[in-house]
Design a protein around this motif. Structure first.
Motif, PDB file in Angstrom:
ATOM      1  N   LEU A 182       0.799  -1.423  -0.129  1.00 25.36           N
ATOM      2  CA  LEU A 182      -0.041  -0.107   0.033  1.00 25.36           C
ATOM      3  C   LEU A 182       0.809   1.389   0.103  1.00 25.36           C
ATOM      4  O   LEU A 182       0.226   2.253  -0.294  1.00 25.36           O
ATOM      5  CB  LEU A 182      -1.085  -0.003   1.015  1.00 25.36           C
ATOM      6  CG  LEU A 182      -2.000  -0.724   1.164  1.00 25.36           C
ATOM      7  CD1 LEU A 182      -2.769  -0.852   2.482  1.00 25.36           C
ATOM      8  CD2 LEU A 182      -3.082  -0.254   0.199  1.00 25.36           C
ATOM      9  N   LEU A 242      -9.006  -4.146   4.086  1.00 23.99           N
ATOM     10  CA  LEU A 242      -8.747  -2.696   4.084  1.00 23.99           C
ATOM     11  C   LEU A 242      -9.590  -1.912   4.993  1.00 23.99           C
ATOM     12  O   LEU A 242     -10.837  -1.803   4.976  1.00 23.99           O
ATOM     13  CB  LEU A 242      -9.107  -2.155   2.522  1.00 23.99           C
ATOM     14  CG  LEU A 242      -8.833  -1.057   2.336  1.00 23.99           C
ATOM     15  CD1 LEU A 242      -7.257  -0.612   2.148  1.00 23.99           C
ATOM     16  CD2 LEU A 242      -9.211  -0.377   0.895  1.00 23.99           C
ATOM     17  N   LEU A 281      -5.712   1.768   5.046  1.00 23.21           N
ATOM     18  CA  LEU A 281      -5.746   2.899   3.858  1.00 23.21           C
ATOM     19  C   LEU A 281      -4.839   4.066   4.198  1.00 23.21           C
ATOM     20  O   LEU A 281      -4.225   4.574   3.120  1.00 23.21           O
ATOM     21  CB  LEU A 281      -7.009   3.251   3.991  1.00 23.21           C
ATOM     22  CG  LEU A 281      -7.293   4.278   2.589  1.00 23.21           C
ATOM     23  CD1 LEU A 281      -6.911   3.710   1.271  1.00 23.21           C
ATOM     24  CD2 LEU A 281      -8.851   4.672   2.387  1.00 23.21           C
ATOM     25  N   ILE A 313     -12.927  -5.582   2.955  1.00 19.67           N
ATOM     26  CA  ILE A 313     -13.006  -4.332   3.168  1.00 19.67           C
ATOM     27  C   ILE A 313     -14.038  -3.907   4.236  1.00 19.67           C
ATOM     28  O   ILE A 313     -15.180  -4.464   4.618  1.00 19.67           O
ATOM     29  CB  ILE A 313     -13.612  -3.560   1.711  1.00 19.67           C
ATOM     30  CG1 ILE A 313     -13.561  -2.062   1.732  1.00 19.67           C
ATOM     31  CG2 ILE A 313     -15.098  -3.999   1.594  1.00 19.67           C
ATOM     32  CD1 ILE A 313     -13.651  -1.377   0.394  1.00 19.67           C
TER      33      ILE A 313
END
Length: 343
Positions: A242, A275, A280, A301
């Protein structure tokens, strides 16, 4: 036959058409079976054509008569909701007669072979056939047996080309650039069940063709062997993948395609590959979030991420899906409609 004139390109895309070859040379393919084999300029041509339909779909009156008198068959041998609905809406907004064939009611359930089904569909003289099938390669097999254009709506673990196109269009619109320059060097992370995902494969093919820096992240058991050959960088550590990412595309666990134990548990998977807002934060401060759906909220998510205003593009992906499918159907039927330059 009178040629239908497309709505004009939006102002943001004005002047782009000149970079494409004229007429059928812009997209010389008989059907749309996959992203593999498409040149970058052909991908961009499809995206630019879809831009026109985005504008139409936002108007109070959304129906045109581009495909009036033509018949489109949506032959879905694998269950689907959003993809089938998207193709149906696309065909009807173009003015076509749309017929949906569901797997549960097809003769395939009674033992008919795929080739027999293809021959039956061909005898009905459809003007385009959209096919979704659980087996990789099934769409091409049917395409080789029919006389009309075929669009792949997903075949096994192989490809899902219109999903990749709508994702590229969503990225381009959300990051506010035209053409393909904005894709060059764009840091994209695709995380989840890479092994079983036709969406991942088609997105990898399209994004790398357009020059993006694609990273794929998955548990070792869900990472295809030799994935580096697709010009991507593989990661097993989601946090590292990420770092600096500008686009984060999450995938669901495709349990229906799994035989055996691929992950210890959904809870462990969420801990390592889910996520969350905290995860994030490792990406670029303005990173956008995508998911092809359907989502497993709380596994791959978090709802707080999926529903983030402005940064979550999930509903925009759905909107772009209709425009991309309208563009594909309109382009692939130009030859049959006798449009100038498409003979």
């Amino acid at each position: 036959m009178t040629s239908f004139q497309l709505p004009p390109l939006p102002a943001s895309s004005a002047g782009q058409a000149s970079r494409f070859p004229a007429g059928s040379l812009a997209f010389p393919h008989r059907g749309l079976l996959g992203i593999a084999g498409l040149a970058p300029h052909e991908i961009l041509f499809l995206l630019d054509e879809a831009e026109r339909w985005v504008e139409l779909n936002r108007q109070p009156t959304k129906r045109v008569e581009a495909l009036r008198g033509l018949t489109i068959i949506n032959a879905f041998f694998e269950n689907s909701t959003r993809t089938l609905l998207s193709f149906e809406i696309a065909g009807k907004r173009l003015g076509a007669d749309v017929v949906n064939m569901h797997a549960a009611t097809s003769s395939v359930k009674k033992g008919e072979t795929l080739i027999d089904t293809a021959m039956t569909l061909n005898a009905m003289r459809a003007d385009a056939i959209v096919i979704r099938h659980a087996s990789s390669g099934a769409v091409r097999l049917i395409a080789d047996k029919v006389d009309c254009p075929v669009l792949n709506a997903g075949d096994g673990q192989h490809e899902h080309p219109t999903q990749a196109l709508l994702d590229a269009l969503t990225i381009r619109q959300s990051l506010n650039f035209t053409g393909g320059e904005g894709f060059v060097g764009l840091k994209v992370v695709i995380c989840g069940d890479i092994l079983h995902s036709r969406v991942a494969r088609s997105n990898i093919l399209s994004l790398t063709a357009l020059g993006a820096d694609v990273r794929v992240c998955a548990p070792p058991a869900l990472m295809p062997e030799g994935i580096e050959q697709m010009r991507v960088t593989p990661y097993h550590d989601f946090d590292k993948a990420l770092e600096g990412a500008e686009v984060v595309m999450m995938l669901r666990l495709q349990n229906e395609r799994m035989t055996g134990q691929f992950i210890p548990s959904p809870r462990e998977y969420r801990h390592l590959y889910g996520l969350s807002p905290a995860r994030l934060a490792r990406a670029h401060p303005d990173a956008v979030v995508m998911h092809p759906g359907p989502m497993n909220r709380g596994i791959e998510i978090d709802s707080t991420v999926a529903d983030l205003p402005e940064r979550s593009l999930i509903t925009r992906q759905v909107e772009m899906g209709v425009a991309v499918r309208m563009a594909a159907l309109e382009i692939l039927t130009r030859r049959a409609r006798g449009m100038e330059g498409w003979a």
